[in-house]
Design a protein around this motif. Structure first.
Motif, PDB file in Angstrom:
ATOM      1  N   ASP A 183       0.809  -1.225   0.000  1.00  0.00           N
ATOM      2  CA  ASP A 183       0.000   0.000   0.000  1.00  0.00           C
ATOM      3  C   ASP A 183       0.844   1.278   0.000  1.00  0.00           C
ATOM      4  N   PHE A 184       2.149   1.169  -0.359  1.00  0.00           N
ATOM      5  CA  PHE A 184       2.997   2.362  -0.289  1.00  0.00           C
ATOM      6  C   PHE A 184       3.472   2.822  -1.660  1.00  0.00           C
ATOM      7  N   ASP A 185       2.673   2.519  -2.676  1.00  0.00           N
ATOM      8  CA  ASP A 185       2.862   3.109  -4.002  1.00  0.00           C
ATOM      9  C   ASP A 185       4.266   2.887  -4.569  1.00  0.00           C
ATOM     10  N   GLY A 186       4.785   1.677  -4.398  1.00  0.00           N
ATOM     11  CA  GLY A 186       6.078   1.354  -4.986  1.00  0.00           C
ATOM     12  C   GLY A 186       7.292   1.900  -4.274  1.00  0.00           C
ATOM     13  N   HIS A 187       7.102   2.480  -3.100  1.00  0.00           N
ATOM     14  CA  HIS A 187       8.226   3.024  -2.342  1.00  0.00           C
ATOM     15  C   HIS A 187       8.588   2.097  -1.196  1.00  0.00           C
ATOM     16  N   TYR A 188       9.802   2.260  -0.702  1.00  0.00           N
ATOM     17  CA  TYR A 188      10.237   1.483   0.451  1.00  0.00           C
ATOM     18  C   TYR A 188       9.719   2.091   1.745  1.00  0.00           C
ATOM     19  N   ASP A 189       9.518   1.241   2.720  1.00  0.00           N
ATOM     20  CA  ASP A 189       9.169   1.677   4.074  1.00  0.00           C
ATOM     21  C   ASP A 189      10.400   2.387   4.655  1.00  0.00           C
ATOM     22  N   PRO A 190      10.263   3.644   5.092  1.00  0.00           N
ATOM     23  CA  PRO A 190      11.439   4.382   5.562  1.00  0.00           C
ATOM     24  C   PRO A 190      11.859   4.099   6.997  1.00  0.00           C
ATOM     25  N   HIS A 191      11.073   3.345   7.767  1.00  0.00           N
ATOM     26  CA  HIS A 191      11.309   3.208   9.214  1.00  0.00           C
ATOM     27  C   HIS A 191      12.368   2.146   9.543  1.00  0.00           C
ATOM     28  N   VAL A 192      13.497   2.216   8.848  1.00  0.00           N
ATOM     29  CA  VAL A 192      14.537   1.186   8.967  1.00  0.00           C
ATOM     30  C   VAL A 192      15.115   1.106  10.370  1.00  0.00           C
ATOM     31  N   TRP A 193      15.124   2.218  11.106  1.00  0.00           N
ATOM     32  CA  TRP A 193      15.755   2.235  12.436  1.00  0.00           C
ATOM     33  C   TRP A 193      15.071   1.290  13.420  1.00  0.00           C
ATOM     34  N   MET A 194      13.884   0.783  13.074  1.00  0.00           N
ATOM     35  CA  MET A 194      13.198  -0.149  13.968  1.00  0.00           C
ATOM     36  C   MET A 194      13.845  -1.534  13.978  1.00  0.00           C
ATOM     37  N   ASP A 195      14.702  -1.803  13.023  1.00  0.00           N
ATOM     38  CA  ASP A 195      15.530  -3.008  12.996  1.00  0.00           C
ATOM     39  C   ASP A 195      16.949  -2.551  13.295  1.00  0.00           C
ATOM     40  N   VAL A 196      17.417  -2.828  14.485  1.00  0.00           N
ATOM     41  CA  VAL A 196      18.718  -2.298  14.916  1.00  0.00           C
ATOM     42  C   VAL A 196      19.841  -2.787  14.008  1.00  0.00           C
ATOM     43  N   ALA A 197      19.774  -4.046  13.577  1.00  0.00           N
ATOM     44  CA  ALA A 197      20.828  -4.578  12.711  1.00  0.00           C
ATOM     45  C   ALA A 197      20.864  -3.843  11.372  1.00  0.00           C
ATOM     46  N   ALA A 198      19.695  -3.527  10.828  1.00  0.00           N
ATOM     47  CA  ALA A 198      19.644  -2.791   9.559  1.00  0.00           C
ATOM     48  C   ALA A 198      20.128  -1.358   9.733  1.00  0.00           C
ATOM     49  N   TRP A 199      19.704  -0.713  10.829  1.00  0.00           N
ATOM     50  CA  TRP A 199      20.105   0.676  11.084  1.00  0.00           C
ATOM     51  C   TRP A 199      21.612   0.773  11.320  1.00  0.00           C
ATOM     52  N   SER A 200      22.195  -0.290  11.822  1.00  0.00           N
ATOM     53  CA  SER A 200      23.633  -0.297  12.066  1.00  0.00           C
ATOM     54  C   SER A 200      24.418  -0.079  10.771  1.00  0.00           C
ATOM     55  N   GLU A 201      23.837  -0.468   9.636  1.00  0.00           N
ATOM     56  CA  GLU A 201      24.494  -0.257   8.349  1.00  0.00           C
ATOM     57  C   GLU A 201      24.642   1.236   8.031  1.00  0.00           C
ATOM     58  N   CYS A 202      23.775   2.050   8.619  1.00  0.00           N
ATOM     59  CA  CYS A 202      23.838   3.496   8.379  1.00  0.00           C
ATOM     60  C   CYS A 202      25.072   4.114   9.029  1.00  0.00           C
ATOM     61  N   VAL A 203      25.618   3.439  10.035  1.00  0.00           N
ATOM     62  CA  VAL A 203      26.832   3.937  10.686  1.00  0.00           C
ATOM     63  C   VAL A 203      27.959   4.038   9.663  1.00  0.00           C
ATOM     64  N   ASP A 204      28.035   3.060   8.771  1.00  0.00           N
ATOM     65  CA  ASP A 204      29.091   3.067   7.756  1.00  0.00           C
ATOM     66  C   ASP A 204      28.947   4.247   6.801  1.00  0.00           C
ATOM     67  N   ALA A 205      27.686   4.578   6.451  1.00  0.00           N
ATOM     68  CA  ALA A 205      27.450   5.705   5.552  1.00  0.00           C
ATOM     69  C   ALA A 205      27.896   7.012   6.192  1.00  0.00           C
ATOM     70  N   VAL A 206      27.618   7.163   7.479  1.00  0.00           N
ATOM     71  CA  VAL A 206      28.011   8.379   8.196  1.00  0.00           C
ATOM     72  C   VAL A 206      29.526   8.452   8.327  1.00  0.00           C
ATOM     73  N   GLN A 207      30.132   7.337   8.680  1.00  0.00           N
ATOM     74  CA  GLN A 207      31.589   7.309   8.841  1.00  0.00           C
ATOM     75  C   GLN A 207      32.295   7.652   7.530  1.00  0.00           C
ATOM     76  N   THR A 208      31.796   7.106   6.432  1.00  0.00           N
ATOM     77  CA  THR A 208      32.386   7.386   5.124  1.00  0.00           C
ATOM     78  C   THR A 208      32.220   8.856   4.749  1.00  0.00           C
ATOM     79  N   ALA A 209      31.031   9.401   4.986  1.00  0.00           N
ATOM     80  CA  ALA A 209      30.761  10.799   4.647  1.00  0.00           C
ATOM     81  C   ALA A 209      31.662  11.740   5.439  1.00  0.00           C
ATOM     82  N   LEU A 210      31.766  11.512   6.737  1.00  0.00           N
ATOM     83  CA  LEU A 210      32.594  12.384   7.571  1.00  0.00           C
ATOM     84  C   LEU A 210      34.072  12.233   7.238  1.00  0.00           C
ATOM     85  N   SER A 211      34.494  11.009   6.958  1.00  0.00           N
ATOM     86  CA  SER A 211      35.903  10.782   6.638  1.00  0.00           C
ATOM     87  C   SER A 211      36.285  11.450   5.326  1.00  0.00           C
TER      88      SER A 211
END
Length: 331
Positions: free
Chosen positions: A135-163
């Protein structure tokens, strides 16, 4: 490529090399590709609390984070104010969640990305990890932080951006990221352990809107939201009646409200069940699209999820410490 990932990568590819010209709290400086002097701490803007917390943990003392949306603010509905735009313009680097969570701020983020680095923290998450509700019109569910293991992948994106933005302190960002990911792994394991203590027939989580689909998938709960993925969707009478019948038939004793969403639909469920002779309580207030108050344990990502794990488990008949994983929960 789906529209949503096109949007996320559009912002990433449009980024410029401008650094802000904010007053320094120290005499430290770094040299950017643009040739402009970078002063410390770096000024970072983050849209929501979950993103801001990532930046704080990875950036450490080198980064000052300004959060645009506070506790209790619904990011689905938030439109950039004049102050928000000023915060973004004053920042050296900007982070947002992505996956259309901040949809009403899209135009602002795109415009800013032409002049300074703007990053979606979810951009490195494998598409196979993402949920795409019917029911979300072909888009992904944005609430990824509710899965801690999945949200942990975002740490790498932040680390890469800041570095990349600040190579001088890249080693510190890498070490901070590694330490924070270990904390998130401990949180993830805590969630897995205590949710399993809920009787299997009671593992049904009914909340105000569909923000907990990743939570349910990761930790073994049947999640039912009154509203859809976005709080813009209105809950119909048919949906409410369906949930009332389910609550009664399965003898579910507790439903949950959310800190950033109106309680009216949950109240309707309770009243509907009562009319059928079935009493239901509000099992607690969960954090969905926003964290707790600033300067509280629940005002951190770990505290937010610790609260959710602990509150859900105890209300649905499982066993969990009253004050959570670290004995820090305030209620």
């Amino acid at each position: 490529m789906r529209r949503l990932f096109a949007f996320a990568f559009l912002l990433s590819f449009l980024v410029g090399c401008n650094s802000g010209e904010n007053p320094s709290t120290s005499n430290a400086s770094d040299s950017q590709d643009s040739g402009k002097e970078l002063t410390y701490p770096i000024q970072a803007a983050a849209t929501v609390g979950m993103v801001a917390d990532l930046i704080k943990n990875v950036g450490g003392d080198h980064v000052n984070v300004t959060q645009i949306m506070g506790s209790g603010v619904d990011p689905h509905m938030h439109k950039a104010t004049r102050d928000d735009v000023q915060t973004i313009m004053n920042a050296d680097i900007v982070f947002y969640s992505g996956l259309m969570l901040e949809g009403k701020m899209a135009d602002t983020l795109i415009k800013v990305s032409r002049n300074k680095p703007v990053y979606a923290v979810t951009e490195l998450i494998d598409e196979k990890t993402l949920l795409e509700p019917d029911d979300f019109d072909g888009h992904y569910d944005p609430h990824v932080w509710m899965d801690v293991a999945a949200w942990s992948e975002c740490v790498d994106a932040v680390q890469t951006a800041l570095s990349n933005f600040n190579p001088t302190h890249a080693k510190d960002y890498q070490e901070n990221a590694k330490a924070y990911k270990q904390q998130l792994e401990n949180l993830h394991q805590y969630g897995l352990k205590i949710v399993k203590s809920i009787p299997e027939e009671s593992r049904i989580l009914v909340t105000s809107h569909d923000a907990f689909n990743y939570f349910g998938r990761a930790y073994g709960l049947n999640v039912q939201g009154v509203q859809g993925i976005s709080t813009e969707s209105e809950a119909g009478l048919k949906r409410i009646n369906e949930l009332v019948n389910m609550l009664v038939n399965k003898n579910i004793k507790a439903v949950f409200v959310e800190s950033s969403v109106s309680k009216k639909n949950i109240t309707a469920l309770i009243d509907g069940a009562k009319a059928q002779g079935h009493d239901i309580i509000i099992g607690g207030e969960l954090f969905s699209d926003a964290m707790g108050e600033p300067d509280t344990y629940e005002g951190t990502y770990i505290g937010m999820l610790d609260h959710n794990f602990t509150t859900v488990t105890r209300a649905l008949g499982g066993t969990a410490p009253e004050r959570g994983m670290q004995d820090k929960l305030s209620h």
